[in-house]
Write a protein that holds these residues in place. Sequence first.
Motif, PDB file in Angstrom:
ATOM      1  N   ALA A  74     -19.511 -16.877 -47.470  1.00  0.00           N
ATOM      2  CA  ALA A  74     -19.973 -15.853 -46.525  1.00  0.00           C
ATOM      3  C   ALA A  74     -20.786 -16.455 -45.385  1.00  0.00           C
ATOM      4  CB  ALA A  74     -20.817 -14.813 -47.258  1.00  0.00           C
ATOM      5  N   ASN A  75     -21.365 -17.627 -45.623  1.00  0.00           N
ATOM      6  CA  ASN A  75     -22.256 -18.279 -44.652  1.00  0.00           C
ATOM      7  C   ASN A  75     -21.997 -19.776 -44.668  1.00  0.00           C
ATOM      8  OD1 ASN A  75     -24.185 -15.876 -44.187  1.00  0.00           O
ATOM      9  ND2 ASN A  75     -24.098 -16.076 -46.402  1.00  0.00           N
ATOM     10  N   PRO A  76     -21.019 -20.252 -43.919  1.00  0.00           N
ATOM     11  CA  PRO A  76     -20.653 -21.669 -44.008  1.00  0.00           C
ATOM     12  C   PRO A  76     -21.763 -22.648 -43.640  1.00  0.00           C
ATOM     13  CG  PRO A  76     -19.493 -20.587 -42.216  1.00  0.00           C
ATOM     14  CD  PRO A  76     -20.185 -19.518 -42.995  1.00  0.00           C
ATOM     15  N   HIS A  77     -22.755 -22.221 -42.878  1.00  0.00           N
ATOM     16  CA  HIS A  77     -23.857 -23.113 -42.518  1.00  0.00           C
ATOM     17  C   HIS A  77     -25.183 -22.557 -43.047  1.00  0.00           C
ATOM     18  CE1 HIS A  77     -21.055 -25.288 -40.087  1.00  0.00           C
ATOM     19  NE2 HIS A  77     -20.723 -24.175 -39.468  1.00  0.00           N
ATOM     20  N   ALA A  78     -25.128 -22.038 -44.252  1.00  0.00           N
ATOM     21  CA  ALA A  78     -26.288 -21.334 -44.813  1.00  0.00           C
ATOM     22  C   ALA A  78     -27.424 -22.282 -45.170  1.00  0.00           C
ATOM     23  CB  ALA A  78     -25.861 -20.562 -46.062  1.00  0.00           C
ATOM     24  N   THR A  79     -28.634 -21.805 -44.948  1.00  0.00           N
ATOM     25  CA  THR A  79     -29.837 -22.424 -45.482  1.00  0.00           C
ATOM     26  C   THR A  79     -30.167 -21.630 -46.737  1.00  0.00           C
ATOM     27  OG1 THR A  79     -30.655 -23.083 -43.309  1.00  0.00           O
ATOM     28  CG2 THR A  79     -32.281 -22.877 -45.068  1.00  0.00           C
ATOM     29  N   ILE A  80     -30.142 -22.278 -47.864  1.00  0.00           N
ATOM     30  CA  ILE A  80     -30.311 -21.582 -49.137  1.00  0.00           C
ATOM     31  C   ILE A  80     -31.764 -21.697 -49.610  1.00  0.00           C
ATOM     32  CG2 ILE A  80     -29.556 -21.412 -51.543  1.00  0.00           C
ATOM     33  CD1 ILE A  80     -27.282 -20.845 -49.680  1.00  0.00           C
ATOM     34  N   VAL A  81     -32.372 -20.538 -49.848  1.00  0.00           N
ATOM     35  CA  VAL A  81     -33.728 -20.457 -50.378  1.00  0.00           C
ATOM     36  C   VAL A  81     -33.642 -19.837 -51.768  1.00  0.00           C
ATOM     37  CG1 VAL A  81     -36.039 -19.481 -50.083  1.00  0.00           C
ATOM     38  CG2 VAL A  81     -34.691 -20.145 -48.061  1.00  0.00           C
ATOM     39  N   ALA A  82     -34.147 -20.531 -52.767  1.00  0.00           N
ATOM     40  CA  ALA A  82     -34.255 -19.970 -54.113  1.00  0.00           C
ATOM     41  C   ALA A  82     -35.654 -19.379 -54.227  1.00  0.00           C
ATOM     42  CB  ALA A  82     -34.047 -21.059 -55.162  1.00  0.00           C
ATOM     43  N   ALA A  83     -35.727 -18.118 -54.587  1.00  0.00           N
ATOM     44  CA  ALA A  83     -37.034 -17.457 -54.623  1.00  0.00           C
ATOM     45  C   ALA A  83     -37.075 -16.427 -55.739  1.00  0.00           C
ATOM     46  CB  ALA A  83     -37.321 -16.795 -53.278  1.00  0.00           C
ATOM     47  N   GLY A  84     -38.280 -16.167 -56.215  1.00  0.00           N
ATOM     48  CA  GLY A  84     -38.438 -15.142 -57.229  1.00  0.00           C
ATOM     49  C   GLY A  84     -39.898 -14.896 -57.547  1.00  0.00           C
ATOM     50  N   CYS A  85     -40.121 -13.810 -58.281  1.00  0.00           N
ATOM     51  CA  CYS A  85     -41.455 -13.392 -58.703  1.00  0.00           C
ATOM     52  C   CYS A  85     -41.540 -13.493 -60.224  1.00  0.00           C
ATOM     53  CB  CYS A  85     -41.715 -11.943 -58.315  1.00  0.00           C
ATOM     54  SG  CYS A  85     -41.395 -11.578 -56.585  1.00  0.00           S
ATOM     55  N   SER A  86     -42.666 -13.963 -60.720  1.00  0.00           N
ATOM     56  CA  SER A  86     -42.927 -14.062 -62.149  1.00  0.00           C
ATOM     57  C   SER A  86     -41.840 -14.897 -62.825  1.00  0.00           C
ATOM     58  CB  SER A  86     -43.069 -12.668 -62.760  1.00  0.00           C
ATOM     59  OG  SER A  86     -43.684 -12.743 -64.021  1.00  0.00           O
ATOM     60  N   LEU A  87     -41.075 -14.349 -63.756  1.00  0.00           N
ATOM     61  CA  LEU A  87     -40.019 -15.138 -64.394  1.00  0.00           C
ATOM     62  C   LEU A  87     -38.929 -15.508 -63.384  1.00  0.00           C
ATOM     63  CD1 LEU A  87     -39.201 -16.467 -67.027  1.00  0.00           C
ATOM     64  CD2 LEU A  87     -38.028 -14.355 -67.662  1.00  0.00           C
ATOM     65  N   GLY A  88     -38.750 -14.692 -62.356  1.00  0.00           N
ATOM     66  CA  GLY A  88     -37.815 -15.032 -61.287  1.00  0.00           C
ATOM     67  C   GLY A  88     -38.229 -16.293 -60.551  1.00  0.00           C
ATOM     68  N   ALA A  89     -39.541 -16.530 -60.459  1.00  0.00           N
ATOM     69  CA  ALA A  89     -40.041 -17.765 -59.842  1.00  0.00           C
ATOM     70  C   ALA A  89     -39.643 -18.973 -60.692  1.00  0.00           C
ATOM     71  CB  ALA A  89     -41.550 -17.695 -59.672  1.00  0.00           C
ATOM     72  N   TYR A  90     -39.723 -18.802 -62.018  1.00  0.00           N
ATOM     73  CA  TYR A  90     -39.257 -19.868 -62.916  1.00  0.00           C
ATOM     74  C   TYR A  90     -37.794 -20.177 -62.638  1.00  0.00           C
ATOM     75  CZ  TYR A  90     -36.754 -21.765 -66.841  1.00  0.00           C
ATOM     76  OH  TYR A  90     -35.882 -22.510 -67.583  1.00  0.00           O
ATOM     77  N   HIS A  91     -36.954 -19.127 -62.598  1.00  0.00           N
ATOM     78  CA  HIS A  91     -35.522 -19.329 -62.365  1.00  0.00           C
ATOM     79  C   HIS A  91     -35.294 -20.088 -61.057  1.00  0.00           C
ATOM     80  CE1 HIS A  91     -33.957 -17.039 -65.714  1.00  0.00           C
ATOM     81  NE2 HIS A  91     -34.662 -15.971 -65.378  1.00  0.00           N
ATOM     82  N   HIS A 127     -31.306 -29.146 -59.116  1.00  0.00           N
ATOM     83  CA  HIS A 127     -30.176 -29.294 -58.185  1.00  0.00           C
ATOM     84  C   HIS A 127     -30.665 -29.224 -56.739  1.00  0.00           C
ATOM     85  CE1 HIS A 127     -27.654 -28.624 -61.739  1.00  0.00           C
ATOM     86  NE2 HIS A 127     -28.469 -27.624 -62.024  1.00  0.00           N
ATOM     87  N   PRO A 128     -31.559 -30.128 -56.343  1.00  0.00           N
ATOM     88  CA  PRO A 128     -32.214 -29.999 -55.034  1.00  0.00           C
ATOM     89  C   PRO A 128     -31.286 -30.117 -53.833  1.00  0.00           C
ATOM     90  CG  PRO A 128     -32.761 -32.105 -56.056  1.00  0.00           C
ATOM     91  CD  PRO A 128     -32.032 -31.295 -57.086  1.00  0.00           C
ATOM     92  N   THR A 129     -30.136 -30.741 -53.991  1.00  0.00           N
ATOM     93  CA  THR A 129     -29.235 -30.865 -52.843  1.00  0.00           C
ATOM     94  C   THR A 129     -28.538 -29.543 -52.507  1.00  0.00           C
ATOM     95  OG1 THR A 129     -27.389 -31.590 -54.237  1.00  0.00           O
ATOM     96  CG2 THR A 129     -28.809 -33.316 -53.277  1.00  0.00           C
ATOM     97  N   LEU A 130     -28.611 -28.576 -53.395  1.00  0.00           N
ATOM     98  CA  LEU A 130     -27.962 -27.281 -53.161  1.00  0.00           C
ATOM     99  C   LEU A 130     -28.880 -26.281 -52.478  1.00  0.00           C
ATOM    100  CD1 LEU A 130     -26.099 -26.877 -56.582  1.00  0.00           C
ATOM    101  CD2 LEU A 130     -25.233 -27.834 -54.434  1.00  0.00           C
ATOM    102  N   PHE A 131     -30.160 -26.626 -52.360  1.00  0.00           N
ATOM    103  CA  PHE A 131     -31.146 -25.707 -51.811  1.00  0.00           C
ATOM    104  C   PHE A 131     -31.948 -26.394 -50.704  1.00  0.00           C
ATOM    105  CE2 PHE A 131     -30.261 -24.507 -56.166  1.00  0.00           C
ATOM    106  CZ  PHE A 131     -30.048 -23.139 -56.065  1.00  0.00           C
ATOM    107  N   HIS A 132     -32.546 -25.577 -49.859  1.00  0.00           N
ATOM    108  CA  HIS A 132     -33.382 -26.100 -48.782  1.00  0.00           C
ATOM    109  C   HIS A 132     -34.857 -25.775 -49.004  1.00  0.00           C
ATOM    110  CE1 HIS A 132     -29.329 -25.649 -47.128  1.00  0.00           C
ATOM    111  NE2 HIS A 132     -29.622 -26.760 -46.496  1.00  0.00           N
ATOM    112  N   LYS A 133     -35.096 -24.698 -49.749  1.00  0.00           N
ATOM    113  CA  LYS A 133     -36.468 -24.218 -49.929  1.00  0.00           C
ATOM    114  C   LYS A 133     -36.538 -23.477 -51.256  1.00  0.00           C
ATOM    115  CE  LYS A 133     -39.806 -21.230 -47.469  1.00  0.00           C
ATOM    116  NZ  LYS A 133     -40.033 -20.491 -46.210  1.00  0.00           N
ATOM    117  N   VAL A 134     -37.708 -23.528 -51.882  1.00  0.00           N
ATOM    118  CA  VAL A 134     -37.954 -22.738 -53.091  1.00  0.00           C
ATOM    119  C   VAL A 134     -39.316 -22.076 -52.944  1.00  0.00           C
ATOM    120  CG1 VAL A 134     -38.839 -24.722 -54.393  1.00  0.00           C
ATOM    121  CG2 VAL A 134     -38.021 -22.741 -55.628  1.00  0.00           C
ATOM    122  N   VAL A 135     -39.353 -20.786 -53.262  1.00  0.00           N
ATOM    123  CA  VAL A 135     -40.594 -20.016 -53.192  1.00  0.00           C
ATOM    124  C   VAL A 135     -40.811 -19.342 -54.547  1.00  0.00           C
ATOM    125  CG1 VAL A 135     -41.857 -18.158 -52.041  1.00  0.00           C
ATOM    126  CG2 VAL A 135     -40.234 -19.558 -50.727  1.00  0.00           C
ATOM    127  N   GLY A 136     -41.912 -19.692 -55.194  1.00  0.00           N
ATOM    128  CA  GLY A 136     -42.255 -19.092 -56.476  1.00  0.00           C
ATOM    129  C   GLY A 136     -43.518 -18.254 -56.345  1.00  0.00           C
TER     130      GLY A 136
END
Length: 196
Positions: free
Chosen positions: A59-76, A84-93
């Motif tokens: 859906a987004n060929p040049h996507a910047t991927i941010v993994a984010a979540g709250c509480s247990l979602g932050a763990y995920h 897998h750090p090469t698949l993401f650009h940012k993580v917010v817990g």
Amino acid sequence: MIEALRRKIEAGAIQIWCVDSVDKESFYSRHLHPAERILRYLQYEKYILTEVLERIGNANPHATIVAAGCSLGAYHAANLAFKHPTLFHKVVGLSGRYDLTSSMEHFDDLFEGYRDENIYYNMPSQFIPNLNDPMLIQQLKALEIIFVIGEKDVFIDNNRAISNALWEKGIWNALHLWDGESHKAKYWRHMVQLYF
């Protein structure tokens, strides 16, 4: 959370993909042996890495991927991004717990004392301090890592520990402390506006 980010979404600045978890079938499934719980989690991880990220990429060929979540979602979010750090650009817990084997106040060890290699390699607070793979460390250095936690949150020490462990490896991260416990949706709605 979506409402809190409405302006950014409607302006086309961000796109949110909300992925349900299988926590009731894995971490919270007390009728299963802990080894089976972590295996169910690994099935979920495979689904995210193959199906979900593939759909996002299509859906987004040049996507910047941010993994984010709250509480247990932050763990995920953190666990996936750190493994897998090469698949993401940012993580917010937000108000995260990065070691599900530790008992903290009314939060139990989700594996009831059982330990194996799968559990170890899925607990960032355990595997990050012992990380010595130069390539993985270099990949983690490319991630923007943000932890946000209340100063009185039960997980504050866990957040400080993971932040310090990353810094000891030379991996930049930001640990933002909020007043009080801040482990509630009303705080998370403000946090996402600042850190996403």
